[in-house]
Write a protein that holds these residues in place. Structure first.
Motif, PDB file in Angstrom:
ATOM      1  N   PRO A   1      44.671   5.355  47.240  1.00  9.99           N
ATOM      2  CA  PRO A   1      45.749   5.545  48.223  1.00  9.99           C
ATOM      3  C   PRO A   1      46.695   4.348  48.302  1.00  9.99           C
ATOM      4  O   PRO A   1      47.897   4.523  48.516  1.00  9.99           O
ATOM      5  N   ILE A   2      46.164   3.137  48.128  1.00 11.05           N
ATOM      6  CA  ILE A   2      47.021   1.946  48.138  1.00 11.05           C
ATOM      7  C   ILE A   2      47.908   1.933  46.909  1.00 11.05           C
ATOM      8  O   ILE A   2      49.117   1.674  46.985  1.00 11.05           O
ATOM      9  N   LEU A   3      47.330   2.234  45.748  1.00 15.01           N
ATOM     10  CA  LEU A   3      48.115   2.290  44.508  1.00 15.01           C
ATOM     11  C   LEU A   3      49.213   3.346  44.617  1.00 15.01           C
ATOM     12  O   LEU A   3      50.349   3.125  44.181  1.00 15.01           O
ATOM     13  N   ASP A   4      48.867   4.483  45.204  1.00 13.21           N
ATOM     14  CA  ASP A   4      49.846   5.568  45.356  1.00 13.21           C
ATOM     15  C   ASP A   4      50.997   5.156  46.266  1.00 13.21           C
ATOM     16  O   ASP A   4      52.165   5.468  45.995  1.00 13.21           O
ATOM     17  N   SER A   5      50.671   4.462  47.357  1.00 17.92           N
ATOM     18  CA  SER A   5      51.702   4.022  48.296  1.00 17.92           C
ATOM     19  C   SER A   5      52.659   3.039  47.630  1.00 17.92           C
ATOM     20  O   SER A   5      53.881   3.144  47.763  1.00 17.92           O
ATOM     21  N   LEU A   6      52.100   2.091  46.891  1.00 16.39           N
ATOM     22  CA  LEU A   6      52.926   1.116  46.176  1.00 16.39           C
ATOM     23  C   LEU A   6      53.777   1.804  45.112  1.00 16.39           C
ATOM     24  O   LEU A   6      54.980   1.555  44.993  1.00 16.39           O
ATOM     25  N   GLY A   7      53.138   2.664  44.329  1.00 20.88           N
ATOM     26  CA  GLY A   7      53.848   3.334  43.239  1.00 20.88           C
ATOM     27  C   GLY A   7      54.973   4.222  43.732  1.00 20.88           C
ATOM     28  O   GLY A   7      56.054   4.261  43.131  1.00 20.88           O
ATOM     29  N   LYS A   8      54.738   4.928  44.826  1.00 19.30           N
ATOM     30  CA  LYS A   8      55.767   5.816  45.377  1.00 19.30           C
ATOM     31  C   LYS A   8      57.010   5.035  45.770  1.00 19.30           C
ATOM     32  O   LYS A   8      58.146   5.434  45.468  1.00 19.30           O
ATOM     33  N   SER A   9      56.811   3.902  46.433  1.00 14.39           N
ATOM     34  CA  SER A   9      57.941   3.088  46.880  1.00 14.39           C
ATOM     35  C   SER A   9      58.719   2.519  45.698  1.00 14.39           C
ATOM     36  O   SER A   9      59.948   2.602  45.636  1.00 14.39           O
ATOM     37  N   VAL A  10      57.993   1.961  44.731  1.00 12.71           N
ATOM     38  CA  VAL A  10      58.646   1.311  43.596  1.00 12.71           C
ATOM     39  C   VAL A  10      59.376   2.325  42.716  1.00 12.71           C
ATOM     40  O   VAL A  10      60.510   2.100  42.278  1.00 12.71           O
ATOM     41  N   LYS A  11      58.743   3.447  42.450  1.00 18.99           N
ATOM     42  CA  LYS A  11      59.362   4.448  41.570  1.00 18.99           C
ATOM     43  C   LYS A  11      60.624   5.043  42.202  1.00 18.99           C
ATOM     44  O   LYS A  11      61.610   5.306  41.502  1.00 18.99           O
ATOM     45  N   ALA A  12      60.588   5.240  43.506  1.00 15.32           N
ATOM     46  CA  ALA A  12      61.788   5.742  44.186  1.00 15.32           C
ATOM     47  C   ALA A  12      62.928   4.740  44.054  1.00 15.32           C
ATOM     48  O   ALA A  12      64.092   5.112  43.846  1.00 15.32           O
ATOM     49  N   MET A  13      62.596   3.472  44.145  1.00 10.75           N
ATOM     50  CA  MET A  13      63.603   2.430  43.995  1.00 10.75           C
ATOM     51  C   MET A  13      64.202   2.434  42.594  1.00 10.75           C
ATOM     52  O   MET A  13      65.415   2.353  42.412  1.00 10.75           O
ATOM     53  N   LEU A  14      63.340   2.517  41.575  1.00 11.45           N
ATOM     54  CA  LEU A  14      63.803   2.435  40.188  1.00 11.45           C
ATOM     55  C   LEU A  14      64.583   3.678  39.753  1.00 11.45           C
ATOM     56  O   LEU A  14      65.361   3.617  38.802  1.00 11.45           O
ATOM     57  N   ARG A  15      64.373   4.781  40.450  1.00 14.56           N
ATOM     58  CA  ARG A  15      65.135   5.997  40.143  1.00 14.56           C
ATOM     59  C   ARG A  15      66.416   6.068  40.979  1.00 14.56           C
ATOM     60  O   ARG A  15      67.264   6.909  40.729  1.00 14.56           O
ATOM     61  N   GLY A  16      66.525   5.197  41.971  1.00 16.00           N
ATOM     62  CA  GLY A  16      67.650   5.261  42.902  1.00 16.00           C
ATOM     63  C   GLY A  16      68.714   4.227  42.617  1.00 16.00           C
ATOM     64  O   GLY A  16      69.085   3.976  41.461  1.00 16.00           O
ATOM     65  N   ASP A  17      69.182   3.578  43.694  1.00 18.53           N
ATOM     66  CA  ASP A  17      70.303   2.649  43.586  1.00 18.53           C
ATOM     67  C   ASP A  17      70.003   1.463  42.678  1.00 18.53           C
ATOM     68  O   ASP A  17      70.904   0.894  42.053  1.00 18.53           O
ATOM     69  N   ALA A  18      68.725   1.059  42.607  1.00 20.30           N
ATOM     70  CA  ALA A  18      68.378  -0.133  41.820  1.00 20.30           C
ATOM     71  C   ALA A  18      68.500   0.107  40.319  1.00 20.30           C
ATOM     72  O   ALA A  18      68.612  -0.852  39.553  1.00 20.30           O
ATOM     73  N   LYS A  19      68.500   1.372  39.909  1.00 22.66           N
ATOM     74  CA  LYS A  19      68.542   1.673  38.473  1.00 22.66           C
ATOM     75  C   LYS A  19      69.748   1.028  37.810  1.00 22.66           C
ATOM     76  O   LYS A  19      69.618   0.330  36.791  1.00 22.66           O
ATOM     77  N   ASN A  20      70.920   1.241  38.356  1.00 22.80           N
ATOM     78  CA  ASN A  20      72.133   0.678  37.766  1.00 22.80           C
ATOM     79  C   ASN A  20      72.169  -0.836  37.875  1.00 22.80           C
ATOM     80  O   ASN A  20      72.682  -1.520  36.977  1.00 22.80           O
ATOM     81  N   ARG A  21      71.600  -1.382  38.953  1.00 22.70           N
ATOM     82  CA  ARG A  21      71.572  -2.842  39.101  1.00 22.70           C
ATOM     83  C   ARG A  21      70.726  -3.479  38.001  1.00 22.70           C
ATOM     84  O   ARG A  21      71.100  -4.519  37.442  1.00 22.70           O
ATOM     85  N   PHE A  22      69.596  -2.860  37.700  1.00 24.09           N
ATOM     86  CA  PHE A  22      68.751  -3.389  36.636  1.00 24.09           C
ATOM     87  C   PHE A  22      69.429  -3.267  35.272  1.00 24.09           C
ATOM     88  O   PHE A  22      69.366  -4.187  34.453  1.00 24.09           O
ATOM     89  N   ILE A  23      70.081  -2.143  35.031  1.00 28.16           N
ATOM     90  CA  ILE A  23      70.771  -1.955  33.748  1.00 28.16           C
ATOM     91  C   ILE A  23      71.868  -3.001  33.579  1.00 28.16           C
ATOM     92  O   ILE A  23      72.054  -3.553  32.489  1.00 28.16           O
ATOM     93  N   GLU A  24      72.568  -3.312  34.655  1.00 31.38           N
ATOM     94  CA  GLU A  24      73.652  -4.296  34.599  1.00 31.38           C
ATOM     95  C   GLU A  24      73.157  -5.677  34.165  1.00 31.38           C
ATOM     96  O   GLU A  24      73.899  -6.433  33.524  1.00 31.38           O
ATOM     97  N   ILE A  25      71.929  -6.020  34.508  1.00 28.34           N
ATOM     98  CA  ILE A  25      71.426  -7.352  34.151  1.00 28.34           C
ATOM     99  C   ILE A  25      70.573  -7.327  32.885  1.00 28.34           C
ATOM    100  O   ILE A  25      69.977  -8.356  32.524  1.00 28.34           O
TER     101      ILE A  25
END
Length: 331
Positions: A272-296
């Motif tokens: 359950p802890i791994l799932d909670s962490l993974g859910k938050s991070v994956k949502a971030m990487l699929r969202g607004d942060a995706k383009n920010r990471f690509i830019e750098i």
């Protein structure tokens, strides 16, 4: 039914028993179940300022916002990961000590060192791979090393004297240098540092001749004109820097390497802890942060089909073969 008067008159022992019984059926408080309920330490076994540290800080900010407790980056640099990584391996599997790690600490280190103070296949459980990074060969002196052909000519004319910086023995930068030597037949001189940031600093300062660097670490200096990109170590040009040719385009074949970064926890951390962490991070990487990471210079890697544990096991074997072919003796 007993009256209020009779209950008040009951013995202290009966009242204690009634309280105990009622507590057995009580719903646990949220504070007992919630994760996290206190600050979480995120170990980075490298200095601040490199690409792994950049990712760790971005991820920690998101986890802090999503999960309501501070996720604090703790840099434990040195020993090619052998100072910081064991801290996570030995930590309680309760989700309060995590690690953002480059691939090399989990893959190449096993063949570079005779012994490790951790087992990369059994001491950790992956939360998720975070990003893939293209590697790029960069130089300070564009006049001398503008192209792959110029680098090869200089290396052949001065065997073992052309220096390249890395973030440490067994790092992706080091592995890229070994691959370059293996595929081209030249001999270079490896200069290991405690992280990517100090390696790039010395390259800019003219202490070393070149570096095989993760694109995010080199890209700001390429854009500012302080470093010149000779070529990326990939089959195709990088999404974030399509103007930089591949080494293959410059006549150097089979030198292909990317450097991934992942979030991991100690083995036996509850799912359950791994799932909670993974859910938050994956949502971030699929969202607004995706383009920010690509830019750098990074490409989010959350939708890859192959499980990270399998990737680690496979790359341990692949990198061991490369290290053996290079004739390196484990330290």
């Amino acid at each position: 039914m007993p009256s209020t008067r009779s209950i008040r008159a009951a013995s202290p022992f009966l009242l204690a028993a009634l309280c105990t019984a009622s507590s057995l059926f009580a719903t646990p408080s949220r504070s007992q179940d919630a994760y996290p309920s206190r600050p979480v330490k995120v170990i980075v076994a490298l200095p601040a300022g490199g690409s792994v540290d950049m990712v760790a800080r971005q991820i920690s900010q998101q986890l802090t916002a999503d999960l309501g407790q501070p996720f604090v980056v703790d840099n434990r640099a040195g020993g090619s990961g052998q100072i910081g990584v064991p801290v996570v391996a030995k930590a309680p599997p309760d989700g309060y000590t995590l690690m953002v790690s480059p691939a090399s600490f989990l893959t190449t280190n096993k063949s570079i060192f005779k012994t490790l103070p951790y087992n990369p296949e059994t001491d950790f459980v992956p939360v998720t791979k975070l990003v893939n990074q293209a590697m790029v060969l960069v130089v300070r002196d564009k006049a001398k090393y503008a192209t792959p052909a110029a680098v090869l000519a200089a290396a052949k004319a001065n065997p073992g004297k052309l220096t390249y910086a890395s973030s440490g023995d067994g790092s992706p930068q080091h592995l890229a240098g070994l691959m370059f030597e293996s595929q081209t037949g030249v001999k270079l001189l490896h200069i290991p540092y405690k992280g990517g940031a100090p390696a790039i600093t010395d390259l800019i300062g003219g202490v070393v001749d070149m570096a095989f660097a993760p694109l995010p670490e080199a890209l700001p200096h390429i854009k500012s004109g302080k470093l010149h990109p000779v070529g990326v170590l990939s089959e195709k040009r990088a999404i974030s820097a399509p103007e930089i040719p591949t080494l293959k385009e410059g006549g150097v074949n089979n030198v292909v390497l990317s450097a991934w970064i992942a979030l991991l926890a100690p083995a036996k951390t509850p799912q359950p802890i791994l799932d909670s962490l993974g859910k938050s991070v994956k949502a971030m990487l699929r969202g607004d942060a995706k383009n920010r990471f690509i830019e750098i210079g990074m490409e989010p890697a959350v939708d890859e089909a192959k499980p990270l544990a399998q990737v680690i096991s496979e790359e341990i074997r692949i990198h061991a073969d490369l290290v053996k072919a290079a004739g390196l003796v484990p330290q």
